[in-house]
Design a protein around this motif. Structure first.
Motif, short mmCIF file in Angstrom:
data_model
loop_
_atom_site.label_atom_id
_atom_site.label_comp_id
_atom_site.label_asym_id
_atom_site.label_seq_id
_atom_site.Cartn_x
_atom_site.Cartn_y
_atom_site.Cartn_z
N TYR A 1 0.82 -1.21 0.00
CA TYR A 1 0.00 0.00 0.00
C TYR A 1 0.86 1.26 0.00
O TYR A 1 0.44 2.29 0.52
CB TYR A 1 -0.91 -0.03 1.24
CG TYR A 1 -2.29 0.58 1.09
CD1 TYR A 1 -3.28 0.29 2.02
CD2 TYR A 1 -2.60 1.46 0.07
CE1 TYR A 1 -4.55 0.84 1.93
CE2 TYR A 1 -3.87 2.03 -0.03
CZ TYR A 1 -4.85 1.72 0.91
OH TYR A 1 -6.10 2.27 0.83
N MET B 1 1.62 8.48 2.93
CA MET B 1 0.22 8.76 2.63
C MET B 1 0.00 9.32 1.23
O MET B 1 -1.08 9.14 0.65
CB MET B 1 -0.41 9.65 3.70
CG MET B 1 0.11 11.03 3.79
SD MET B 1 -0.82 11.84 5.14
CE MET B 1 -0.22 13.49 4.95
N LYS B 2 1.01 9.97 0.67
CA LYS B 2 0.85 10.45 -0.70
C LYS B 2 0.83 9.30 -1.69
O LYS B 2 0.03 9.28 -2.63
CB LYS B 2 1.95 11.47 -1.04
CG LYS B 2 1.64 12.86 -0.51
CD LYS B 2 2.49 13.91 -1.19
CE LYS B 2 2.02 15.31 -0.81
NZ LYS B 2 2.72 16.36 -1.55
N ARG C 1 -0.14 6.34 -0.92
CA ARG C 1 -1.43 5.70 -0.68
C ARG C 1 -2.54 6.40 -1.44
O ARG C 1 -3.44 5.75 -1.98
CB ARG C 1 -1.76 5.68 0.82
CG ARG C 1 -1.36 4.39 1.50
CD ARG C 1 -2.10 4.11 2.79
NE ARG C 1 -2.15 5.21 3.72
CZ ARG C 1 -1.20 5.54 4.58
NH1 ARG C 1 -0.07 4.83 4.62
NH2 ARG C 1 -1.36 6.56 5.39
N ALA C 2 -2.48 7.72 -1.48
CA ALA C 2 -3.52 8.48 -2.20
C ALA C 2 -3.52 8.12 -3.68
O ALA C 2 -4.58 7.91 -4.29
CB ALA C 2 -3.30 9.97 -2.01
N ILE C 3 -2.34 8.05 -4.26
CA ILE C 3 -2.24 7.71 -5.68
C ILE C 3 -2.70 6.27 -5.90
O ILE C 3 -3.46 5.98 -6.84
CB ILE C 3 -0.79 7.89 -6.19
CG1 ILE C 3 -0.27 9.30 -5.90
CG2 ILE C 3 -0.69 7.57 -7.67
CD1 ILE C 3 -1.05 10.41 -6.59
N ASP D 1 -4.80 4.62 -4.09
CA ASP D 1 -6.25 4.61 -3.92
C ASP D 1 -6.94 5.13 -5.18
O ASP D 1 -7.94 4.56 -5.64
CB ASP D 1 -6.67 5.51 -2.74
CG ASP D 1 -6.55 4.79 -1.40
OD1 ASP D 1 -6.55 5.49 -0.36
OD2 ASP D 1 -6.47 3.54 -1.38
N MET D 2 -6.43 6.22 -5.74
CA MET D 2 -7.02 6.78 -6.95
C MET D 2 -7.01 5.74 -8.07
O MET D 2 -8.03 5.51 -8.73
CB MET D 2 -6.25 8.03 -7.35
CG MET D 2 -6.78 8.71 -8.60
SD MET D 2 -6.17 10.40 -8.82
CE MET D 2 -4.43 10.15 -9.11
N TYR D 3 -5.86 5.10 -8.27
CA TYR D 3 -5.75 4.09 -9.33
C TYR D 3 -6.66 2.90 -9.05
O TYR D 3 -7.34 2.39 -9.93
CB TYR D 3 -4.31 3.60 -9.46
CG TYR D 3 -3.30 4.63 -9.91
CD1 TYR D 3 -1.94 4.32 -9.94
CD2 TYR D 3 -3.68 5.91 -10.30
CE1 TYR D 3 -0.99 5.25 -10.35
CE2 TYR D 3 -2.73 6.85 -10.71
CZ TYR D 3 -1.39 6.52 -10.73
OH TYR D 3 -0.45 7.44 -11.13
N GLU E 1 -9.39 2.78 -7.24
CA GLU E 1 -10.81 3.11 -7.33
C GLU E 1 -11.28 3.13 -8.79
O GLU E 1 -12.39 2.72 -9.11
CB GLU E 1 -11.09 4.46 -6.65
CG GLU E 1 -11.07 4.37 -5.13
CD GLU E 1 -12.16 3.48 -4.59
OE1 GLU E 1 -13.34 3.70 -4.92
OE2 GLU E 1 -11.84 2.54 -3.83
N VAL F 1 0.07 6.42 -17.20
CA VAL F 1 0.85 6.43 -15.96
C VAL F 1 2.19 5.74 -16.17
O VAL F 1 3.25 6.28 -15.81
CB VAL F 1 0.08 5.73 -14.82
CG1 VAL F 1 1.00 5.45 -13.62
CG2 VAL F 1 -1.12 6.56 -14.36
#
Lengths: 230, 228
Positions: free
Chosen positions: B89, B93-94, B96-98, B100-102, B104, B146
């Motif tokens: 994961y 946290m940054k 993780r954000a990316i 999560d975006m991918y 989702e 990407v």
């Protein structure tokens, strides 16, 4: 363009969406609860949307989109998770996070059903409303009442405020808008609703003049449906 | 009995029907992480009712995974926990954000894909057309872009994450529905090959693993009987 740059330089998140609740409202709630000031750029015409897409700022050509900490984030959960982590609203460890996620996902499932009511064709609306009421009463509200009953604490997870308490408050307010009698059999949920509403940041957000959006206006939805083709 | 032993041995136990559905993403992630797991298959309405009456299902729904003393429902909650536990994961946290975006975006595509076998006959063709269109024009181009942008072997942080695993799962699944879908996505094909050659994934791709085949009539019938 200018407003975005200033806001971004000031470190404020910038939210891109329609001037409506939709899928952005839970993000507004979380930022507000965390005491974070944010800017909003509203999509008003299809041209606004096309520009965002053409500029390559929407990874999947969809909003919500939030500019935050140098990132251009789409996908509601990605945005919520980042905000929650940054502002310590995501529990203290992986196991608390798992519970927060599980509880959040149930709320998002019911919220999705409610959103579908708003955007559904008028002739489907009544059936969808019945379904939402049934699930609210028999599946979702009992589940959260049970959690609160099981530990007797003031918050859903870990005896302190986390993102899921905010999500739940927002949901309970929508349930009340739909049919206030739905909340009647759930004393612990009602108590949580009062308690979270009284937190200073939340109280401020609940006041008129905040960035909280009003209930959907059916006429505007129909106009948007024609313009944005959904 | 097997369940009790599995739980004592610390293995996660997956509760779902013997089909891909919403559990397949979980099987892939556990397998990629090299984690052995047990499965309890729901075959009849009674199996589901029993779990409901036990209070094992917070929202009366499966998937449900017993893991580390928890009975987790909701696919994302399950996947997030596994990804965190097995370091898939990201590093902060940054990242993780990316991720999560991918992830989702992939879940949005998967929502169309996993429903396909269960749709009424008259809706199947339309949904398949939608899957083909969205894969070719929205989702796969986004991930190809990407990979092109950083030229690295994995989507995020130059290291395998849950986003790569999920993407590869979907690449296989969509290709089963649309054989030429990957024609214009060389970097996605290369990622798929790379990830497929990782020892844990290679093993999962072999016959006899817990990976489920494309849903057939029997599967669909069983699920319909149990849930609907």
């Amino acid at each position: 363009m200018c407003e975005t740059t200033v806001a971004a330089m000031a470190g404020k998140p910038v939210l891109y969406y329609w001037d409506a609740r939709g899928r952005m409202e839970c993000i507004r709630w979380l930022l507000a609860a965390a005491g974070v000031e944010f800017e909003e750029k509203f999509i008003e015409t299809p041209a606004d949307m096309e520009k965002l897409i053409k500029d390559g700022r929407l990874m999947f050509q969809q909003v919500p989109m939030v500019e935050i900490d140098g990132m251009t984030l789409v996908q509601t959960r990605a945005i919520l998770n980042y905000i929650a982590t940054k502002y310590n609203l995501y529990g203290k460890d992986a196991k608390e996070r798992a519970l927060i996620d599980m509880y959040t996902e149930g709320i998002l499932d019911l919220s999705e059903m409610m959103l579908q009511v708003v955007i559904s064709l008028p002739e489907q609306r009544e059936a969808k409303i019945s379904l939402v009421k049934e699930k609210t009463k028999n599946r979702y509200l009992p589940a959260y009442e049970k959690v609160l009953k099981s530990h007797g604490q003031d918050y859903l997870v870990g005896n302190r405020l986390t993102k899921v308490d905010i999500h739940l408050l927002e949901l309970l307010l929508y349930v009340e808008e739909l049919d206030s009698s739905l909340l009647a059999p759930f004393p612990l949920l009602k108590a949580l609703k009062s308690r979270i509403s009284s937190l200073p940041n939340v109280k401020k957000f609940l006041q008129p003049g905040s960035q909280r959006k009003p209930p959907p206006d059916m006429k505007r939805i129909e106009e948007a449906r024609k313009a944005f083709k959904f | 009995e097997n369940q009790a032993i599995a739980v004592m041995a610390g293995k996660p136990v997956l509760h779902y029907s013997d089909c891909r559905g919403r559990m397949e993403a979980v099987r892939w992630l556990l397998a990629a992480a090299g984690v052995e797991f047990e499965e309890k298959f729901l075959k009849t309405r009674d199996d589901l009712e029993r779990l409901r009456n036990d209070g094992s299902l917070m929202f009366q729904q499966v998937p449900m995974v017993e893991i580390d003393g928890m009975k987790l429902v909701q696919t994302r909650a399950i996947l997030n926990y596994i990804a965190t536990k097995y370091n898939l994961y990201g590093k902060d946290m940054k990242e993780r954000a990316i991720i999560d975006m991918y992830t989702e975006g992939l879940m949005d595509l998967d929502e169309m894909v996993l429903h396909q076998p269960y749709l009424p006959k008259e809706e199947k063709e339309g949904n398949l057309a939608k899957i083909k269109d969205k894969s070719r024009n929205r989702y796969f181009p986004a991930y190809e872009k990407v990979l092109k942008s950083h030229g690295q072997d994995y989507l995020v942080g130059n290291k395998l994450s849950r986003a790569d695993v999920y993407l590869v799962k979907l690449l296989y699944h969509v290709e089963e529905l649309d054989p030429s879908v990957l024609a214009n996505f060389p970097l996605l094909k290369a990622l798929r090959t790379r990830v497929s050659n990782l020892p844990t994934v290679k093993k999962f791709l072999q016959p006899g693993s817990q990976r489920k085949p494309l849903e057939d009539e029997k599967c669909v019938e069983e699920v319909m009987k149990a849930y609907i």
